[in-house]
Scaffold this active site. Sequence first.
Site, PDB file in Angstrom:
ATOM      1  N   LYS A 190       7.132  23.391 -13.654  1.00 30.74           N
ATOM      2  CA  LYS A 190       6.296  22.209 -13.380  1.00 30.74           C
ATOM      3  C   LYS A 190       5.910  22.187 -11.901  1.00 30.74           C
ATOM      4  CE  LYS A 190       4.854  17.721 -14.312  1.00 30.74           C
ATOM      5  NZ  LYS A 190       4.932  16.518 -15.086  1.00 30.74           N
TER       6      LYS A 190
ATOM      7  N   ARG B  64       0.812  -1.229   0.000  1.00 35.16           N
ATOM      8  CA  ARG B  64       0.000   0.000   0.000  1.00 35.16           C
ATOM      9  C   ARG B  64       0.847   1.283   0.000  1.00 35.16           C
ATOM     10  NH1 ARG B  64      -3.125  -3.034   3.697  1.00 35.16           N
ATOM     11  NH2 ARG B  64      -4.927  -3.927   2.613  1.00 35.16           N
TER      12      ARG B  64
ATOM     13  N   HIS C 153      -1.296  12.614 -28.716  1.00 31.12           N
ATOM     14  CA  HIS C 153      -1.757  11.301 -28.254  1.00 31.12           C
ATOM     15  C   HIS C 153      -2.342  10.499 -29.408  1.00 31.12           C
ATOM     16  CE1 HIS C 153      -2.058  12.640 -23.797  1.00 31.12           C
ATOM     17  NE2 HIS C 153      -0.865  12.188 -24.100  1.00 31.12           N
TER      18      HIS C 153
ATOM     19  N   GLU D 121       9.515  19.116 -24.860  1.00 33.19           N
ATOM     20  CA  GLU D 121       8.847  19.454 -23.596  1.00 33.19           C
ATOM     21  C   GLU D 121       9.428  20.742 -23.000  1.00 33.19           C
ATOM     22  OE1 GLU D 121       6.196  18.082 -22.363  1.00 33.19           O
ATOM     23  OE2 GLU D 121       6.123  15.995 -23.025  1.00 33.19           O
TER      24      GLU D 121
ATOM     25  N   ASN E 159      -0.657  19.997 -20.908  1.00 30.41           N
ATOM     26  CA  ASN E 159      -1.023  19.168 -22.057  1.00 30.41           C
ATOM     27  C   ASN E 159      -1.016  19.936 -23.377  1.00 30.41           C
ATOM     28  OD1 ASN E 159      -1.423  16.951 -20.401  1.00 30.41           O
ATOM     29  ND2 ASN E 159      -3.524  17.565 -19.940  1.00 30.41           N
TER      30      ASN E 159
ATOM     31  N   HIS F  67      -0.745  18.119 -26.686  1.00 24.73           N
ATOM     32  CA  HIS F  67      -0.923  16.688 -26.433  1.00 24.73           C
ATOM     33  C   HIS F  67      -2.156  16.078 -27.102  1.00 24.73           C
ATOM     34  CE1 HIS F  67       2.312  17.346 -23.688  1.00 24.73           C
ATOM     35  NE2 HIS F  67       2.247  16.159 -23.133  1.00 24.73           N
TER      36      HIS F  67
ATOM     37  N   ARG G 231      -3.481  22.373 -14.022  1.00 27.25           N
ATOM     38  CA  ARG G 231      -2.426  21.429 -14.428  1.00 27.25           C
ATOM     39  C   ARG G 231      -2.589  21.006 -15.893  1.00 27.25           C
ATOM     40  NH1 ARG G 231       0.405  16.460 -11.041  1.00 27.25           N
ATOM     41  NH2 ARG G 231       1.567  15.677 -12.797  1.00 27.25           N
TER      42      ARG G 231
ATOM     43  N   LYS H 249       2.725  11.785 -11.239  1.00 34.16           N
ATOM     44  CA  LYS H 249       1.884  10.873 -12.034  1.00 34.16           C
ATOM     45  C   LYS H 249       2.671   9.597 -12.275  1.00 34.16           C
ATOM     46  CE  LYS H 249      -1.160  13.858 -14.705  1.00 34.16           C
ATOM     47  NZ  LYS H 249      -1.549  14.264 -16.067  1.00 34.16           N
TER      48      LYS H 249
ATOM     49  N   HIS I 100       7.635  10.337 -27.907  1.00 34.85           N
ATOM     50  CA  HIS I 100       6.671  11.229 -27.250  1.00 34.85           C
ATOM     51  C   HIS I 100       6.938  12.698 -27.619  1.00 34.85           C
ATOM     52  CE1 HIS I 100       3.754  12.390 -24.236  1.00 34.85           C
ATOM     53  NE2 HIS I 100       4.651  13.112 -23.590  1.00 34.85           N
TER      54      HIS I 100
END
Length: 364
Positions: A225, A119, A250, A183, A243, A246, A239, A141, A263
């Site tokens: 960031k 956990r 994607h 990025e 993106n 993106h 946040r 993330k 990417h």
Amino acid sequence: MSRTVHVDLGERSYEIHIGSDLLPGGALAGEAGIRALIVSDSHVDPLYGARCEAVLRRQGIEPRRTVVPAGEASKELPQVQRLYEAALDAGLDRRSVIVALGGGMIGDLAGFVAATYLRGVRFVQVPTSLLAMVDSSVGGKTGINLPRGKNLVGAFYQPVEVTADMSVLESLPPREYRSGLAEVVKYGVIWDAEFFADLEAKAEGLLGREASLLEGVVTRCCEIKAEVVGLDERESGVRAVLNFGHTLAHALETRFGYRDLLHGEAIAVGMAFAAELSVAVKGFSREDGNRLIRLLRRLELPVSLSELKEPVTWDTVRDLMRSDKKARQSVPRFVLAERLGSVIFGCTVPEEVQQSVFASFPRE
Ligand SMILES: NC(=O)c1ccc[n+]([C@@H]2O[C@H](COP(=O)([O-])OP(=O)(O)OC[C@H]3O[C@@H](n4cnc5c(N)ncnc54)[C@H](O)[C@@H]3O)[C@@H](O)[C@H]2O)c1
């Protein structure tokens, strides 16, 4: 010399250390005797695994190393299961720590294992790709891919420390390095026009991996960031500006697979598309749109569909954008620019505008 960026998230706050010859594990000082599992991939472990292990050992930590095959295909459930076994074999308990030594793939995978094993055990990020240093290692993330899509399972789980050692970038393959630069450019567009201008001034040095430039640039990206994540840890609002580019990216990644299109390369094409949409519907100036596209070109990144491996049709892209995780009721959402340094998230764009921009971008 090293620089430190603080990520302010209350009791989940942590530091990012940026420099050269850095030692991971500062946050674990005084914890001699704890166990650690260093998770790396088959490219990075032979280069830096032993050094990372020695550093931890010198602090009295008892590390073991485990290696997964390099490549996005490892970011899936079978490797998660294997890493749980490796953690058990290494005797990891609740006080132990998992160290992610690698690019974004390793950070996401090892972070997810750290979030769920017993956990949750502590987790240190030692990013080794430029993309991981400026983006994926910061912000918490973690996650894995399912056969039906990318990052469909995961957790928000913050590391206790991030250590970015610039010297490891020397061994990063050129295409991977340029992918990380996409990025970097994104941060200028979404948050800081001065930083964008600075990147324009330093483009050739950056492409040449000049160490003196890189440390400052990575630091500024991490500061941005950290600020964005500090405002909205779980992406319920601002946040989403991260993106930018993106939505199309994607779709292209799904269409081409992760080996044919990296990417950052997908993001570069996606940012060129988003810039043109912004000119069309948000009053983003033609000149600023051109500046973005010129900078991406100078960094040797793709900005048009013609630079991709195979043709891609509007129908394919439209359907993929409609089924994106971030679409609502099958309507894709875009992050669009008003001007350099300022973007709006959650934008919709009439489909005929998307289609006509898609047919002829970039216009620069
Ligand atoms: N969690 C987040 O917020 C976030 C954000 C962006 C991307 N990501 C994820 O990050 C992943 C992409 O990250 P990436 O581009 O770092 O890919 P990656 O981890 O696959 O690394 C790219 C390649 O470079 C190699 N490599 C890494 N560091 C090296 C070094 N110093 N020397 C030599 N080789 C090195 C790796 O072995 C790999 O072959 C994707 O899975 C993406 O979903 C996550």
